[in-house]
Design an enzyme around this catalytic site. Structure first.
Site, PDB file in Angstrom:
ATOM      1  N   GLY A 255       0.834  -1.199   0.000  1.00 36.30           N
ATOM      2  CA  GLY A 255       0.000   0.000   0.000  1.00 36.30           C
ATOM      3  C   GLY A 255       0.862   1.239   0.000  1.00 36.30           C
ATOM      4  N   CYS A 262       6.234   6.507  15.686  1.00 34.95           N
ATOM      5  CA  CYS A 262       7.233   5.569  16.199  1.00 34.95           C
ATOM      6  C   CYS A 262       8.092   4.935  15.108  1.00 34.95           C
ATOM      7  CB  CYS A 262       6.545   4.474  17.015  1.00 34.95           C
ATOM      8  SG  CYS A 262       5.784   5.073  18.532  1.00 34.95           S
TER       9      CYS A 262
END
Length: 436
Positions: A255, A262
């Site tokens: 995707g 993070c």
């Protein structure tokens, strides 16, 4: 036990409320008075499923409270450091100023025998330095990395899949390990793996886990790049290789890549630390992992442009999603929001919708148009771009329902989360990532 949590951002607020939910007496500390006031009223300052409930329960029971005064931690048995370690401006290294400030503030209230447990994600070697300072007052440092997934953070804290505790050698380490077993008593009683290591290993567990996850995501996105020039279908490819038990199917979803507060900054900080240690070649691949990830955003924008015959200028583009992942309102380094901003920069009339992240997105990119209601956002769109795989888009939106709202039946599936055959059968022109 009496527990303090220093830092009440995403990690700290969840940890404090979760510790209270399993029976501990918890004080959460933060320098942000507005945040403390909000938490004290039972209002979570960010979207996280399950947090409002345990926050409210903890406050009502009296086991949980919040303060700006570090002196209120006096008498706690275990002090958790849960402050942020953002990326340094203009560099890839982690900014440790908040960790240092938390330890400095805590030093005057520590007693001999107290435990300070670091949860913040830090470069390897940080704990060894902090341990010397903390030992000077007779307290002991342990390193207890967090493994939270946004959207499942409460579950991951109360019922973790493993507990890692880095401790010093000798009696102090034995005592510290015993104290952390008491802290996580419910997980220990459920036979959750409890791994005791040295400091360096505990620090590396977190960053290496993130590096591996990022590598797996970027690997399948690299395969998507090959699929796009050969006519292969990366989704079928992922299904096939995912059946190999050595590989597994999870996180092989091609995707527009990963984002958030993070993963991107952690792999960059890991690379920076490896360079400081003279071992940059050991993690050189992470630079390409990062580059592949960023290229997929470019590809989503290009697919949208191509789908509209080479130009999005003055076209009505509805972007479904702003958060970097579903079940979160976090827009830090969000691929979804990045795609929306780039399309706006090309002259498109961009409308963004998201079940949770609109207000956060508006704060950093007010130039976009935001519509809370999904169907209202779809109205009169020339093209629909799916960039966050919320259930509201992948499961609860039918192609027939969407067709009744839009002007053009064209969809770019930036997360490969829609059933291409179903949408095409309903008269839509469907574009996926790494799919023919």
């Amino acid at each position: 036990m009496r527990v303090s949590v220093i830092g009440c951002g995403y990690l700290g607020a969840v940890h404090a409320a979760a510790m209270a939910s399993i029976g501990h007496d918890v004080i959460g500390i933060d320098v942000d008075a507005r945040k403390v006031e909000s938490l004290s009223r039972g209002e979570a300052p960010f979207f996280e499923p399950g947090l409002p409930e345990i926050l409210g329960d903890g406050l009502a029971s009296g086991r949980l409270r919040f303060s700006t005064d570090i002196a209120d931690t006096r008498g706690a048995d275990v002090h958790f450091i849960a402050v942020g370690t953002p990326q340094l401006p203009g560099a890839h290294a982690a900014d440790l100023q908040y960790v240092d400030a938390a330890v400095t503030a805590l030093m005057p209230v520590l007693r001999p025998g107290d435990i300070v447990a670091g949860k913040s994600t830090v470069p390897v070697g940080t704990a060894a330095d902090l341990a010397v300072r903390i030992a000077s007052v007779g307290a002991t440092l342990v390193w207890n990395p967090e493994f939270l997934r946004e959207g499942w953070a409460v579950q991951d804290t109360v019922s973790p899949d493993r507990i890692v505790v880095g401790v010093p050698a000798g009696d102090a380490g034995v005592h510290a390990q015993a104290m952390l077993r008491q802290v996580y008593h419910t997980a220990v009683a459920a036979d959750t793996p409890f791994l005791t290591t040295d400091y360096a290993t505990a620090e590396l567990v977190k960053v290496s886990a993130n590096a591996f996850l990022a590598t797996k995501i970027s690997f399948i996105n690299a395969m998507a790049e090959i699929a796009e020039v050969t006519g292969a279908d990366v989704t079928q490819l992922a299904d096939a290789i995912g059946l190999d038990e050595r590989i597994g199917r999870r996180f092989l979803g091609a995707g527009i890549g990963f984002g958030g507060g993070c993963l991107p900054k952690d792999i960059r900080a890991f690379s920076a630390r490896a360079e400081e240690l003279g071992k940059s070649e050991a993690v050189a691949f992470l630079r390409e992992v990062d580059a592949i990830n960023l290229r997929r955003r470019d590809r989503a924008v290009q697919l949208t442009v191509d789908a509209l015959d080479g130009s999005v200028f003055n076209k009505r583009v509805t972007v479904l999603g702003a958060a970097f992942k579903p079940h979160s309102d976090d827009v830090r380094d969000s691929p979804a929001l990045d795609v929306a901003v780039r399309l706006h920069g090309l002259g498109a009339q961009v409308t963004v919708t998201d079940p949770a992240a609109i207000e956060n997105a508006r704060l950093i990119h007010p130039q976009l148009t935001y519509v809370a209601d999904r169907d209202d956002a779809l109205r009169a769109a020339d093209i629909v771009v799916v960039v966050t795989e919320w259930d509201e888009y992948r499961r609860q939106l039918s192609p027939e329902q969407a067709a009744a709202l839009v002007s053009g039946r064209v969809v770019v599936d930036g997360r490969n989360c829609l059933d291409a055959a179903v949408w095409r059968a309903s008269g839509w022109t469907y574009y996926g990532m790494g799919r023919p």
